[in-house]
Design an enzyme around this catalytic site. Structure first.
Site: not given
Ligand code: MRU
Length: 352
Positions: A47, A238
């Protein structure tokens, strides 16, 4: 820095750290089929936006490498099917789609070559995606570190670190760079309900790297800020729209509002591959909705809510650009007016 590699290609398989097992166990997962990759993405074994870009690229190769035919039309249909399947795993991180599009792009550019050669070209591109991430996180980290002073105390949320990228991080990359410059930085990591990426992952990796980290429950942020304990908030993203509106882990928007109230700078850190210049503003960002058990149970194990009670579980929120002091990228720090400056700074490269 202690070397940790989130995702790689090893022995003809995708090798990734199974992040659902951290911090209790550090285990690798070897993935040799597309369905397992899809599940690993869905279940957050891998993730974080840039790591998802790499997973998507490697997944494209995994999905087409054994295609038996030697004809471009058949091979391109296979590519399309694999692309659509990977794209159906999670909707919000721009990097996932960027990874898929990048592989489809190189395949198309080389469509006149034999299919075996196109497969090799795709593989090479997956390696480039990972190497570029390693370089861009370090560049981003160096730009961001200029914003931090010795003895600064930084608040972060979720995990935008080594585990969200190939090996360095975005928001946490800024911290690592500042530490490497000899600055003493103290980090407060929001635990990040519901799935505790801040506690399980950020606190884990910062601690491994010897950074002074303190974990807090999410609802402690305002208290810390009001007591003058936070010099800046740094979060990952994201997906970033043309106007700078930024989607990140649910709760990021809360921190941005709190930071504004307390006159604390709020930064987003993200590489170019997270920007989506096809969308005007945050309203165009699809927010992933996830299953009730993630909220109604502790780590999908113990019930914390009455059976049958309604639960809402959006995985991300969008921080409006008005609350963002600057966006730290591998191309430099982007300041307001974001719409103009995002285009000016990122336009130079054809990848966007
Ligand atoms: O649900 P996730 O754990 O994939 O969420 C990830 C995030 O919100 C991170 O902060 C984002 O992907 C930035 S990673 C450099």
């Amino acid at each position: 820095m202690m070397k940790i590699r989130t995702i790689d290609w090893k022995n003809n398989k995708i090798r990734l750290i199974d992040q659902t097992k951290l911090p209790c166990k550090f285990v690798y997962l070897d993935i040799d089929n597309l369905k397992s990759l899809w599940q690993a993405i869905k279940e957050l074994k891998v993730r974080g936006a840039p790591a998802l870009g790499a997973a998507a690229g490697l997944g494209m190769y995994l999905g087409v490498k054994d295609y038996p035919g030697s004809d471009w039309p058949g091979f391109s249909l296979k590519l399309k099917a694999v692309a659509e399947y990977i794209a159906s795993s999670r909707p919000t991180a721009r990097n996932l789609f960027w990874g898929i599009e990048r592989i489809c792009g190189v395949a198309l550019e080389n469509k006149n070559k034999p299919v075996a050669k196109i497969k090799q070209i795709i593989f090479t591109e997956t390696q480039k995606i990972m190497q570029e991430d390693m370089a861009s996180c370090r560049k981003l980290g160096n730009y961001g570190a200029k914003l931090l002073k010795n003895k600064n105390q930084i608040l972060t949320i979720c995990n935008a670190g080594i585990l969200a990228t190939i090996d360095y991080g975005t928001a946490l990359g800024v911290i690592y760079s500042a530490c490497q410059q000899g600055k003493k930085i103290k980090v407060f990591s929001c635990e990040t309900r519901p799935l505790l990426q801040g506690a399980r992952l950020s606190a884990w990796e910062l601690y491994q790297q010897g950074v002074d980290v303190t974990m807090i429950a999410d609802n402690t942020a305002a208290h810390l800020m009001s007591n003058g304990k936070i010099n800046a908030v740094i979060a990952g993203a994201d997906r970033i729209a043309s106007n700078g509106d930024s989607a990140n882990k649910i709760g990021t928007f809360n921190l941005a509002i709190l930071a504004k109230y307390h006159k604390i700078p709020f930064y987003i850190a993200a590489p170019k591959s997270t920007f989506d210049l096809k969308i005007k503003d945050g309203r165009g960002i699809e927010i992933e909705m996830r299953k009730r058990e993630e909220v109604a149970q502790i780590l999908l194990k113990k019930d914390t809510a009455p059976k049958g009670v309604k639960v809402l579980n959006p995985a991300f929120d969008v921080t409006p650009q008005q609350l963002i002091s600057g966006i730290i990228t591998d191309y430099g720090i982007i300041r307001r007016p974001f719409f103009k400056n995002i285009r000016r700074i990122l336009r130079s490269d054809k990848c966007v």
